[in-house]
Design a protein around this motif. Structure first.
Motif, mmCIF file in Angstrom:
data_model
loop_
_atom_site.group_PDB
_atom_site.id
_atom_site.type_symbol
_atom_site.label_atom_id
_atom_site.label_comp_id
_atom_site.label_asym_id
_atom_site.label_seq_id
_atom_site.Cartn_x
_atom_site.Cartn_y
_atom_site.Cartn_z
ATOM 1 N N ALA A 179 32.094 -18.743 165.671
ATOM 2 C CA ALA A 179 31.356 -19.815 166.342
ATOM 3 C C ALA A 179 32.283 -20.917 166.828
ATOM 4 O O ALA A 179 31.951 -21.636 167.783
ATOM 5 N N MET A 180 33.452 -21.081 166.196
ATOM 6 C CA MET A 180 34.425 -22.078 166.644
ATOM 7 C C MET A 180 35.137 -21.657 167.919
ATOM 8 O O MET A 180 35.713 -22.499 168.621
ATOM 9 N N HIS A 181 35.129 -20.359 168.208
ATOM 10 C CA HIS A 181 35.936 -19.839 169.310
ATOM 11 C C HIS A 181 35.096 -19.183 170.395
ATOM 12 O O HIS A 181 35.595 -18.371 171.176
ATOM 13 N N THR A 182 33.818 -19.511 170.437
ATOM 14 C CA THR A 182 32.952 -19.060 171.515
ATOM 15 C C THR A 182 32.154 -20.260 172.004
ATOM 16 O O THR A 182 32.234 -21.356 171.446
ATOM 17 N N ASP A 183 31.381 -20.068 173.026
ATOM 18 C CA ASP A 183 30.525 -21.147 173.505
ATOM 19 C C ASP A 183 29.210 -20.576 174.006
ATOM 20 O O ASP A 183 29.007 -19.365 174.041
ATOM 21 N N GLY A 184 28.288 -21.453 174.328
ATOM 22 C CA GLY A 184 27.002 -21.029 174.865
ATOM 23 C C GLY A 184 26.198 -20.193 173.885
ATOM 24 O O GLY A 184 26.168 -20.447 172.681
ATOM 25 N N ALA A 185 25.548 -19.156 174.420
ATOM 26 C CA ALA A 185 24.674 -18.310 173.606
ATOM 27 C C ALA A 185 25.453 -17.570 172.520
ATOM 28 O O ALA A 185 24.944 -17.356 171.417
#
Length: 507
Positions: A179-185
Protein backbone atom coordinates in the motif's frame (compact mmCIF):
# COMPACT_ATOMS: atom_id res chain seq x y z
CA UNK A 1 19.09 1.99 -13.08
CA UNK A 2 19.99 -1.32 -11.38
CA UNK A 3 17.72 -4.29 -11.94
CA UNK A 4 15.18 -4.90 -9.16
CA UNK A 5 17.02 -8.10 -8.26
CA UNK A 6 20.34 -6.29 -7.64
CA UNK A 7 19.65 -2.92 -5.98
CA UNK A 8 22.63 -0.74 -5.27
CA UNK A 9 23.31 -0.65 -1.53
CA UNK A 10 23.67 3.13 -1.38
CA UNK A 11 21.03 4.46 -3.78
CA UNK A 12 18.05 6.10 -2.09
CA UNK A 13 14.72 4.89 -3.41
CA UNK A 14 11.86 7.22 -2.46
CA UNK A 15 8.64 5.78 -1.10
CA UNK A 16 6.43 6.56 -4.09
CA UNK A 17 4.23 4.41 -6.26
CA UNK A 18 6.37 1.81 -8.01
CA UNK A 19 5.80 1.73 -11.77
CA UNK A 20 4.21 -1.37 -13.15
CA UNK A 21 7.28 -2.74 -14.90
CA UNK A 22 8.41 -6.30 -15.33
CA UNK A 23 10.41 -7.54 -12.36
CA UNK A 24 9.04 -5.24 -9.65
CA UNK A 25 8.17 -7.46 -6.65
CA UNK A 26 4.57 -7.72 -5.56
CA UNK A 27 5.43 -6.28 -2.13
CA UNK A 28 6.73 -3.11 -3.81
CA UNK A 29 3.70 -2.62 -6.00
CA UNK A 30 4.31 -4.98 -8.92
CA UNK A 31 1.35 -6.65 -10.57
CA UNK A 32 0.73 -10.38 -10.21
CA UNK A 33 1.88 -12.15 -13.37
CA UNK A 34 2.92 -15.58 -14.50
CA UNK A 35 6.52 -15.64 -13.25
CA UNK A 36 9.50 -16.17 -15.51
CA UNK A 37 11.82 -19.11 -15.17
CA UNK A 38 13.90 -17.37 -12.48
CA UNK A 39 10.84 -16.78 -10.33
CA UNK A 40 9.63 -20.35 -10.83
CA UNK A 41 13.08 -21.69 -9.97
CA UNK A 42 13.26 -19.59 -6.79
CA UNK A 43 9.91 -20.81 -5.50
CA UNK A 44 10.72 -24.37 -6.59
CA UNK A 45 13.88 -24.40 -4.46
CA UNK A 46 11.89 -23.30 -1.41
CA UNK A 47 9.12 -25.85 -2.00
CA UNK A 48 11.67 -28.62 -2.56
CA UNK A 49 13.31 -27.96 0.80
CA UNK A 50 9.88 -27.86 2.46
CA UNK A 51 8.80 -31.02 0.66
CA UNK A 52 11.78 -33.25 1.47
CA UNK A 53 10.75 -34.06 5.09
CA UNK A 54 6.98 -33.86 4.57
CA UNK A 55 6.38 -37.61 4.36
CA UNK A 56 8.33 -38.00 7.60
CA UNK A 57 6.39 -35.19 9.25
CA UNK A 58 3.09 -36.97 8.51
CA UNK A 59 4.44 -40.01 10.41
CA UNK A 60 6.28 -38.11 13.13
CA UNK A 61 5.56 -38.26 16.84
CA UNK A 62 2.68 -35.96 17.74
CA UNK A 63 2.18 -33.71 20.72
CA UNK A 64 -0.60 -35.49 22.59
CA UNK A 65 -1.92 -32.30 24.20
CA UNK A 66 -1.23 -29.47 21.74
CA UNK A 67 -1.96 -31.39 18.55
CA UNK A 68 -4.69 -33.19 20.44
CA UNK A 69 -6.70 -30.07 21.17
CA UNK A 70 -6.44 -28.90 17.54
CA UNK A 71 -8.12 -32.20 16.68
CA UNK A 72 -10.66 -32.17 19.52
CA UNK A 73 -11.69 -28.53 19.94
CA UNK A 74 -13.04 -27.98 16.38
CA UNK A 75 -15.02 -31.22 16.64
CA UNK A 76 -16.48 -30.11 19.97
CA UNK A 77 -17.40 -26.80 18.30
CA UNK A 78 -19.23 -28.67 15.54
CA UNK A 79 -21.06 -30.64 18.25
CA UNK A 80 -22.36 -27.38 19.74
CA UNK A 81 -19.77 -26.76 22.48
CA UNK A 82 -18.50 -23.18 22.78
CA UNK A 83 -14.87 -22.33 23.63
CA UNK A 84 -14.49 -20.59 27.02
CA UNK A 85 -17.97 -21.86 27.97
CA UNK A 86 -17.80 -25.64 27.57
CA UNK A 87 -14.04 -26.09 27.44
CA UNK A 88 -10.90 -24.10 28.20
CA UNK A 89 -9.28 -22.52 25.16
CA UNK A 90 -6.51 -20.00 25.76
CA UNK A 91 -6.22 -18.57 22.24
CA UNK A 92 -8.42 -16.92 19.65
CA UNK A 93 -11.54 -18.65 18.32
CA UNK A 94 -10.92 -18.21 14.59
CA UNK A 95 -8.49 -21.13 14.28
CA UNK A 96 -11.18 -23.42 15.73
CA UNK A 97 -13.79 -22.03 13.33
CA UNK A 98 -11.53 -22.55 10.31
CA UNK A 99 -10.48 -26.06 11.31
CA UNK A 100 -14.11 -27.00 11.94
CA UNK A 101 -14.89 -26.04 8.35
CA UNK A 102 -11.78 -27.85 7.11
CA UNK A 103 -12.79 -31.10 8.86
CA UNK A 104 -16.29 -30.79 7.47
CA UNK A 105 -14.89 -30.60 3.94
CA UNK A 106 -11.92 -32.96 4.10
CA UNK A 107 -12.62 -35.37 6.94
CA UNK A 108 -11.87 -35.62 10.61
CA UNK A 109 -8.50 -37.39 10.51
CA UNK A 110 -4.95 -36.83 11.68
CA UNK A 111 -3.85 -36.58 8.05
CA UNK A 112 -6.41 -33.85 7.41
CA UNK A 113 -5.25 -31.88 10.46
CA UNK A 114 -1.60 -32.19 9.50
CA UNK A 115 -2.34 -31.17 5.92
CA UNK A 116 -3.88 -27.96 7.23
CA UNK A 117 -0.83 -27.48 9.46
CA UNK A 118 1.43 -27.91 6.43
CA UNK A 119 -0.55 -25.28 4.52
CA UNK A 120 -0.14 -22.87 7.44
CA UNK A 121 3.63 -23.48 7.45
CA UNK A 122 3.88 -22.97 3.69
CA UNK A 123 1.86 -19.74 3.91
CA UNK A 124 4.19 -18.41 6.62
CA UNK A 125 7.34 -19.33 4.68
CA UNK A 126 6.05 -17.87 1.41
CA UNK A 127 5.04 -14.73 3.31
CA UNK A 128 8.66 -14.33 4.35
CA UNK A 129 9.66 -14.94 0.73
CA UNK A 130 7.24 -12.25 -0.50
CA UNK A 131 8.53 -9.74 2.06
CA UNK A 132 12.21 -10.45 1.38
CA UNK A 133 11.56 -10.29 -2.39
CA UNK A 134 12.17 -6.55 -2.05
CA UNK A 135 15.85 -7.54 -1.72
CA UNK A 136 15.89 -9.79 -4.78
CA UNK A 137 15.03 -13.39 -5.59
CA UNK A 138 18.20 -14.94 -4.20
CA UNK A 139 17.90 -13.25 -0.84
CA UNK A 140 14.19 -14.11 -0.76
CA UNK A 141 15.14 -17.77 -1.16
CA UNK A 142 17.73 -17.53 1.63
CA UNK A 143 15.20 -15.90 3.98
CA UNK A 144 12.49 -18.43 3.12
CA UNK A 145 14.85 -21.35 3.75
CA UNK A 146 15.84 -19.85 7.10
CA UNK A 147 12.16 -19.63 8.01
CA UNK A 148 11.69 -23.24 6.90
CA UNK A 149 14.20 -24.57 9.44
CA UNK A 150 12.54 -22.51 12.18
CA UNK A 151 8.92 -23.25 11.26
CA UNK A 152 8.88 -26.95 10.33
CA UNK A 153 10.91 -28.09 13.33
CA UNK A 154 9.25 -26.89 16.59
CA UNK A 155 6.14 -29.06 16.62
CA UNK A 156 5.88 -30.73 13.23
CA UNK A 157 2.74 -30.30 11.15
CA UNK A 158 0.40 -29.62 14.06
CA UNK A 159 -2.18 -27.06 12.94
CA UNK A 160 -1.60 -24.78 15.92
CA UNK A 161 -3.02 -21.27 16.01
CA UNK A 162 0.37 -19.58 16.37
CA UNK A 163 1.65 -20.56 12.90
CA UNK A 164 -1.65 -19.63 11.30
CA UNK A 165 -1.72 -16.29 13.09
CA UNK A 166 1.87 -15.45 12.15
CA UNK A 167 1.24 -16.43 8.53
CA UNK A 168 -1.74 -14.05 8.39
CA UNK A 169 0.29 -11.34 10.14
CA UNK A 170 3.19 -11.59 7.66
CA UNK A 171 0.91 -11.38 4.66
CA UNK A 172 -0.86 -8.40 6.26
CA UNK A 173 2.54 -6.66 6.43
CA UNK A 174 3.25 -7.61 2.80
CA UNK A 175 0.02 -5.88 1.77
CA UNK A 176 0.73 -2.97 4.12
CA UNK A 177 4.11 -2.38 2.45
CA UNK A 178 2.46 -2.75 -0.95
CA UNK A 179 0.00 0.00 0.00
CA UNK A 180 2.99 2.33 0.48
CA UNK A 181 4.18 1.71 -3.07
CA UNK A 182 0.95 1.87 -5.05
CA UNK A 183 -1.72 4.48 -5.54
CA UNK A 184 -5.39 4.79 -6.41
CA UNK A 185 -7.52 1.66 -6.35
CA UNK A 186 -4.49 -0.61 -5.97
CA UNK A 187 -3.45 1.17 -2.79
CA UNK A 188 -6.99 1.05 -1.40
CA UNK A 189 -7.28 -2.69 -2.03
CA UNK A 190 -3.89 -3.38 -0.48
CA UNK A 191 -4.77 -1.36 2.63
CA UNK A 192 -8.11 -3.15 3.03
CA UNK A 193 -6.37 -6.50 2.61
CA UNK A 194 -3.72 -5.59 5.18
CA UNK A 195 -6.35 -4.66 7.74
CA UNK A 196 -8.43 -7.76 6.96
CA UNK A 197 -5.51 -10.14 7.45
CA UNK A 198 -4.40 -8.34 10.61
CA UNK A 199 -7.89 -8.81 12.07
CA UNK A 200 -7.89 -12.48 11.10
CA UNK A 201 -4.46 -12.89 12.72
CA UNK A 202 -5.86 -11.48 15.97
CA UNK A 203 -8.74 -13.95 15.67
CA UNK A 204 -6.12 -16.71 15.69
CA UNK A 205 -3.84 -15.28 18.37
CA UNK A 206 -4.90 -12.11 20.22
CA UNK A 207 -1.39 -11.92 21.71
CA UNK A 208 -0.10 -10.89 18.26
CA UNK A 209 -1.59 -7.47 18.94
CA UNK A 210 1.76 -5.92 19.94
CA UNK A 211 3.49 -7.15 16.80
CA UNK A 212 0.67 -5.95 14.55
CA UNK A 213 0.42 -2.55 16.25
CA UNK A 214 4.16 -1.96 15.88
CA UNK A 215 4.30 -2.97 12.22
CA UNK A 216 1.03 -1.46 11.01
CA UNK A 217 1.30 1.63 13.19
CA UNK A 218 4.48 2.53 11.34
CA UNK A 219 3.08 1.52 7.94
CA UNK A 220 -0.11 3.54 8.38
CA UNK A 221 1.89 6.53 9.52
CA UNK A 222 3.75 6.33 6.21
CA UNK A 223 0.88 5.52 3.82
CA UNK A 224 -1.90 7.35 5.73
CA UNK A 225 -4.50 4.92 4.40
CA UNK A 226 -6.30 4.62 7.73
CA UNK A 227 -9.87 4.36 6.46
CA UNK A 228 -9.50 1.30 4.16
CA UNK A 229 -7.22 -0.38 6.71
CA UNK A 230 -9.84 0.10 9.44
CA UNK A 231 -12.57 -1.23 7.15
CA UNK A 232 -10.51 -4.35 6.52
CA UNK A 233 -9.70 -4.70 10.23
CA UNK A 234 -13.37 -4.47 11.18
CA UNK A 235 -14.21 -7.31 8.77
CA UNK A 236 -11.27 -9.38 10.00
CA UNK A 237 -12.43 -9.06 13.61
CA UNK A 238 -15.89 -10.51 12.86
CA UNK A 239 -14.95 -14.01 14.18
CA UNK A 240 -13.97 -12.50 17.54
CA UNK A 241 -17.21 -10.50 17.66
CA UNK A 242 -19.19 -13.67 16.89
CA UNK A 243 -17.32 -15.49 19.65
CA UNK A 244 -18.04 -12.70 22.13
CA UNK A 245 -21.73 -12.98 21.27
CA UNK A 246 -21.68 -16.77 21.71
CA UNK A 247 -19.52 -17.03 24.82
CA UNK A 248 -20.17 -13.67 26.46
CA UNK A 249 -17.64 -10.97 27.19
CA UNK A 250 -16.87 -12.08 30.75
CA UNK A 251 -16.13 -15.71 29.86
CA UNK A 252 -14.19 -14.73 26.75
CA UNK A 253 -11.99 -12.31 28.65
CA UNK A 254 -11.39 -14.89 31.35
CA UNK A 255 -10.54 -17.66 28.85
CA UNK A 256 -8.38 -15.63 26.46
CA UNK A 257 -6.83 -13.02 28.79
CA UNK A 258 -7.09 -13.73 32.52
CA UNK A 259 -6.43 -17.49 32.43
CA UNK A 260 -3.41 -17.52 30.09
CA UNK A 261 -1.83 -14.26 31.28
CA UNK A 262 -2.51 -14.31 35.01
CA UNK A 263 -4.05 -17.52 36.37
CA UNK A 264 -2.02 -20.19 34.56
CA UNK A 265 1.09 -18.19 33.66
CA UNK A 266 3.23 -19.07 36.72
CA UNK A 267 2.99 -22.78 35.99
CA UNK A 268 3.79 -22.33 32.30
CA UNK A 269 6.90 -20.18 32.74
CA UNK A 270 10.51 -21.32 32.59
CA UNK A 271 13.62 -19.56 33.94
CA UNK A 272 14.80 -16.51 32.01
CA UNK A 273 17.46 -16.87 30.75
CA UNK A 274 17.48 -20.65 30.42
CA UNK A 275 19.79 -22.47 32.79
CA UNK A 276 23.36 -22.95 31.53
CA UNK A 277 23.93 -26.12 33.56
CA UNK A 278 20.86 -28.14 32.61
CA UNK A 279 17.76 -28.27 30.37
CA UNK A 280 14.70 -26.60 31.91
CA UNK A 281 11.23 -28.03 31.40
CA UNK A 282 10.20 -31.67 31.75
CA UNK A 283 9.18 -32.17 28.11
CA UNK A 284 12.37 -30.55 26.77
CA UNK A 285 14.46 -32.70 29.11
CA UNK A 286 12.73 -35.89 27.93
CA UNK A 287 13.32 -35.05 24.27
CA UNK A 288 16.99 -34.29 24.94
CA UNK A 289 17.50 -37.40 27.07
CA UNK A 290 20.06 -39.95 25.86
CA UNK A 291 17.35 -42.45 24.94
CA UNK A 292 15.24 -40.02 22.89
CA UNK A 293 17.58 -37.41 21.37
CA UNK A 294 17.87 -37.89 17.58
CA UNK A 295 21.17 -38.73 15.91
CA UNK A 296 23.65 -35.88 15.62
CA UNK A 297 27.40 -36.42 15.26
CA UNK A 298 28.51 -32.96 14.16
CA UNK A 299 30.34 -30.62 16.58
CA UNK A 300 27.78 -28.70 18.63
CA UNK A 301 27.15 -27.09 21.98
CA UNK A 302 25.19 -29.12 24.49
CA UNK A 303 21.41 -28.69 24.29
CA UNK A 304 21.27 -26.60 27.47
CA UNK A 305 24.05 -24.34 26.18
CA UNK A 306 22.27 -23.90 22.85
CA UNK A 307 19.07 -22.81 24.57
CA UNK A 308 21.02 -20.33 26.72
CA UNK A 309 22.83 -18.78 23.72
CA UNK A 310 19.71 -18.86 21.55
CA UNK A 311 17.75 -16.91 24.16
CA UNK A 312 20.15 -13.95 23.94
CA UNK A 313 20.51 -14.28 20.16
CA UNK A 314 16.73 -13.90 19.79
CA UNK A 315 16.80 -10.64 21.76
CA UNK A 316 19.85 -9.25 19.94
CA UNK A 317 18.45 -10.06 16.50
CA UNK A 318 14.94 -8.84 17.30
CA UNK A 319 16.10 -5.47 18.63
CA UNK A 320 19.15 -5.05 16.40
CA UNK A 321 17.22 -5.64 13.18
CA UNK A 322 14.83 -2.79 14.03
CA UNK A 323 17.71 -0.44 14.91
CA UNK A 324 19.62 -1.17 11.69
CA UNK A 325 16.55 -1.02 9.44
CA UNK A 326 15.41 2.29 10.97
CA UNK A 327 18.89 3.80 10.54
CA UNK A 328 19.19 2.69 6.92
CA UNK A 329 15.69 3.90 6.12
CA UNK A 330 16.47 7.34 7.55
CA UNK A 331 19.67 7.46 5.48
CA UNK A 332 18.26 6.33 2.13
CA UNK A 333 14.47 6.22 2.18
CA UNK A 334 14.88 3.08 0.07
CA UNK A 335 11.87 0.83 -0.45
CA UNK A 336 13.82 -2.26 0.60
CA UNK A 337 14.76 -0.60 3.90
CA UNK A 338 11.13 0.32 4.55
CA UNK A 339 10.18 -3.29 3.88
CA UNK A 340 12.85 -4.59 6.24
CA UNK A 341 11.77 -2.15 8.97
CA UNK A 342 8.12 -3.23 8.72
CA UNK A 343 9.07 -6.90 8.98
CA UNK A 344 11.53 -6.20 11.80
CA UNK A 345 8.85 -4.38 13.80
CA UNK A 346 6.56 -7.38 13.41
CA UNK A 347 9.36 -9.63 14.64
CA UNK A 348 10.11 -7.34 17.58
CA UNK A 349 6.49 -7.54 18.70
CA UNK A 350 6.74 -11.35 18.69
CA UNK A 351 9.59 -11.38 21.22
CA UNK A 352 7.25 -11.92 24.22
CA UNK A 353 6.34 -15.31 22.76
CA UNK A 354 10.00 -16.31 22.97
CA UNK A 355 10.72 -14.75 26.34
CA UNK A 356 7.66 -15.95 28.30
CA UNK A 357 8.69 -19.61 28.03
CA UNK A 358 12.16 -19.96 26.49
CA UNK A 359 12.14 -23.59 25.41
CA UNK A 360 13.11 -24.56 21.87
CA UNK A 361 9.53 -24.34 20.54
CA UNK A 362 8.83 -20.85 21.84
CA UNK A 363 12.27 -19.52 20.90
CA UNK A 364 11.67 -20.70 17.33
CA UNK A 365 8.14 -19.32 17.27
CA UNK A 366 9.16 -15.95 18.66
CA UNK A 367 12.12 -15.51 16.32
CA UNK A 368 10.86 -17.02 13.06
CA UNK A 369 10.32 -13.61 11.45
CA UNK A 370 13.35 -11.73 12.80
CA UNK A 371 15.80 -14.57 12.18
CA UNK A 372 14.34 -15.18 8.73
CA UNK A 373 14.90 -11.53 7.76
CA UNK A 374 18.39 -11.41 9.28
CA UNK A 375 20.01 -12.39 5.93
CA UNK A 376 18.76 -9.08 4.46
CA UNK A 377 20.63 -7.17 7.16
CA UNK A 378 23.73 -9.33 6.66
CA UNK A 379 23.61 -8.67 2.93
CA UNK A 380 23.30 -4.92 3.50
CA UNK A 381 26.20 -4.90 5.94
CA UNK A 382 28.35 -6.96 3.58
CA UNK A 383 27.64 -4.58 0.67
CA UNK A 384 28.38 -1.51 2.81
CA UNK A 385 31.53 -2.80 4.49
CA UNK A 386 32.95 -4.66 1.49
CA UNK A 387 31.44 -3.31 -1.75
CA UNK A 388 33.24 -5.99 -3.77
CA UNK A 389 30.76 -8.47 -2.26
CA UNK A 390 27.71 -6.46 -3.37
CA UNK A 391 26.96 -8.76 -6.30
CA UNK A 392 27.40 -11.84 -4.13
CA UNK A 393 25.54 -10.56 -1.10
CA UNK A 394 22.93 -13.36 -1.21
CA UNK A 395 25.69 -15.99 -1.11
CA UNK A 396 27.41 -14.19 1.77
CA UNK A 397 24.13 -13.85 3.67
CA UNK A 398 23.19 -17.48 3.06
CA UNK A 399 26.53 -18.77 4.30
CA UNK A 400 26.41 -16.47 7.34
CA UNK A 401 22.91 -17.47 8.45
CA UNK A 402 23.75 -21.16 7.91
CA UNK A 403 26.72 -20.77 10.25
CA UNK A 404 24.64 -18.84 12.81
CA UNK A 405 22.05 -21.62 12.99
CA UNK A 406 24.80 -24.26 13.14
CA UNK A 407 26.39 -22.56 16.13
CA UNK A 408 23.34 -21.29 18.02
CA UNK A 409 20.62 -23.92 17.59
CA UNK A 410 21.54 -26.86 15.32
CA UNK A 411 19.68 -29.42 17.48
CA UNK A 412 16.40 -27.53 17.07
CA UNK A 413 16.72 -26.71 13.37
CA UNK A 414 19.06 -28.94 11.33
CA UNK A 415 18.81 -32.02 13.55
CA UNK A 416 15.01 -32.00 13.61
CA UNK A 417 14.85 -31.40 9.86
CA UNK A 418 17.32 -34.23 9.22
CA UNK A 419 15.32 -36.63 11.42
CA UNK A 420 12.10 -36.02 9.49
CA UNK A 421 13.94 -36.21 6.16
CA UNK A 422 15.39 -39.60 7.15
CA UNK A 423 11.92 -40.84 8.08
CA UNK A 424 10.60 -39.53 4.75
CA UNK A 425 13.10 -41.51 2.68
CA UNK A 426 12.73 -44.68 4.77
CA UNK A 427 16.11 -44.47 6.49
CA UNK A 428 14.48 -44.34 9.94
CA UNK A 429 11.09 -45.40 11.32
CA UNK A 430 8.58 -42.75 12.26
CA UNK A 431 6.58 -42.44 15.46
CA UNK A 432 5.01 -45.47 17.12
CA UNK A 433 1.42 -45.78 15.92
CA UNK A 434 -1.65 -46.29 18.08
CA UNK A 435 -4.97 -46.78 16.36
CA UNK A 436 -8.66 -47.24 16.89
CA UNK A 437 -10.47 -48.09 13.70
CA UNK A 438 -9.34 -45.63 11.02
CA UNK A 439 -8.07 -43.11 13.59
CA UNK A 440 -4.42 -43.10 14.47
CA UNK A 441 -1.75 -41.16 16.28
CA UNK A 442 2.00 -41.46 16.76
CA UNK A 443 3.76 -41.75 20.12
CA UNK A 444 7.42 -41.19 20.91
CA UNK A 445 8.56 -44.67 21.99
CA UNK A 446 7.45 -48.28 22.05
CA UNK A 447 6.64 -48.40 25.77
CA UNK A 448 4.23 -45.49 25.45
CA UNK A 449 2.72 -47.00 22.33
CA UNK A 450 2.09 -50.39 23.93
CA UNK A 451 0.62 -48.99 27.15
CA UNK A 452 -1.58 -46.53 25.24
CA UNK A 453 -2.82 -49.14 22.78
CA UNK A 454 -3.76 -51.43 25.69
CA UNK A 455 -5.70 -48.60 27.34
CA UNK A 456 -7.44 -47.81 24.04
CA UNK A 457 -8.46 -51.44 23.50
CA UNK A 458 -9.76 -51.81 27.06
CA UNK A 459 -11.72 -48.56 26.92
CA UNK A 460 -13.18 -49.44 23.52
CA UNK A 461 -14.41 -52.75 24.94
CA UNK A 462 -16.10 -51.23 27.98
CA UNK A 463 -17.34 -47.78 26.89
CA UNK A 464 -20.84 -47.00 25.67
CA UNK A 465 -21.71 -44.05 23.40
CA UNK A 466 -22.84 -41.02 25.39
CA UNK A 467 -20.81 -41.87 28.46
CA UNK A 468 -18.37 -39.31 29.84
CA UNK A 469 -14.61 -39.61 29.59
CA UNK A 470 -11.99 -37.88 31.75
CA UNK A 471 -8.41 -37.82 30.53
CA UNK A 472 -5.81 -36.62 32.99
CA UNK A 473 -2.79 -37.63 35.07
CA UNK A 474 -3.12 -40.27 37.78
CA UNK A 475 -2.53 -37.54 40.36
CA UNK A 476 -4.88 -34.67 39.50
CA UNK A 477 -2.95 -32.33 41.79
CA UNK A 478 -0.11 -32.47 39.24
CA UNK A 479 -1.72 -31.36 35.98
CA UNK A 480 1.52 -30.77 34.11
CA UNK A 481 0.07 -32.20 30.90
CA UNK A 482 -2.89 -34.11 29.49
CA UNK A 483 -3.17 -36.59 26.63
CA UNK A 484 -6.01 -34.81 24.83
CA UNK A 485 -5.57 -37.08 21.82
CA UNK A 486 -7.59 -39.81 23.59
CA UNK A 487 -10.70 -37.62 23.22
CA UNK A 488 -10.00 -37.63 19.47
CA UNK A 489 -9.80 -41.43 19.45
CA UNK A 490 -13.16 -41.66 21.31
CA UNK A 491 -15.38 -38.96 19.75
CA UNK A 492 -18.56 -40.74 20.86
CA UNK A 493 -17.70 -40.09 24.53
CA UNK A 494 -18.45 -36.72 26.10
CA UNK A 495 -15.48 -34.93 27.73
CA UNK A 496 -16.20 -34.94 31.46
CA UNK A 497 -14.38 -31.71 32.21
CA UNK A 498 -14.10 -28.10 31.12
CA UNK A 499 -10.32 -28.60 31.36
CA UNK A 500 -9.73 -30.77 28.31
CA UNK A 501 -6.37 -28.99 28.16
CA UNK A 502 -4.69 -29.35 31.54
CA UNK A 503 -1.94 -26.88 32.45
CA UNK A 504 0.44 -26.74 35.42
CA UNK A 505 -1.26 -25.21 38.44
CA UNK A 506 -4.75 -25.80 37.08
CA UNK A 507 -5.88 -27.96 39.99
Amino acid sequence: MPAPDVPSPHVAVPDVAVPDVLGVPFVLGGRLRVPGWRGVAAVAVVLAVIGLPVRGLYRATGSTMEEGFMLVFPKRFLAGDVPNVDYLHLYGPFSIHVLAGWYTLFGYTLQSERTFGLLQHVALILGVFALARAWGRRLAVVCALTATFLVLTPIGLSALAWEGGVALAIWSVVLGVRAMHTDGAWQWRAAVGAGLLAGCALGYRPDLVLALVLAHGWLLRRSRRWRPAMIGLAIGLVPIVVHLAMAGVRRSVRGMVLDPVFELRPGRELPRPPSWSHVDGALQAVVEGPADAPWWRFPALAANHQLFVWFFAVIVVGVGLVVLAARWHRQTGAARHATLLAGALLGLGMLPQALQRPDSTHLAWGSCVSMALLPCAIAELAARRAPRFARHRALVAGAAIAVVLAIVCPFFTYRSYLLDARIAVGDKPGGFEVARGDRKFYFGNQALQQASQQAIDQLAASAEPGERLLVGPADLSRTIYSDVVFYYLFPELEPATYYIEMDPGLA
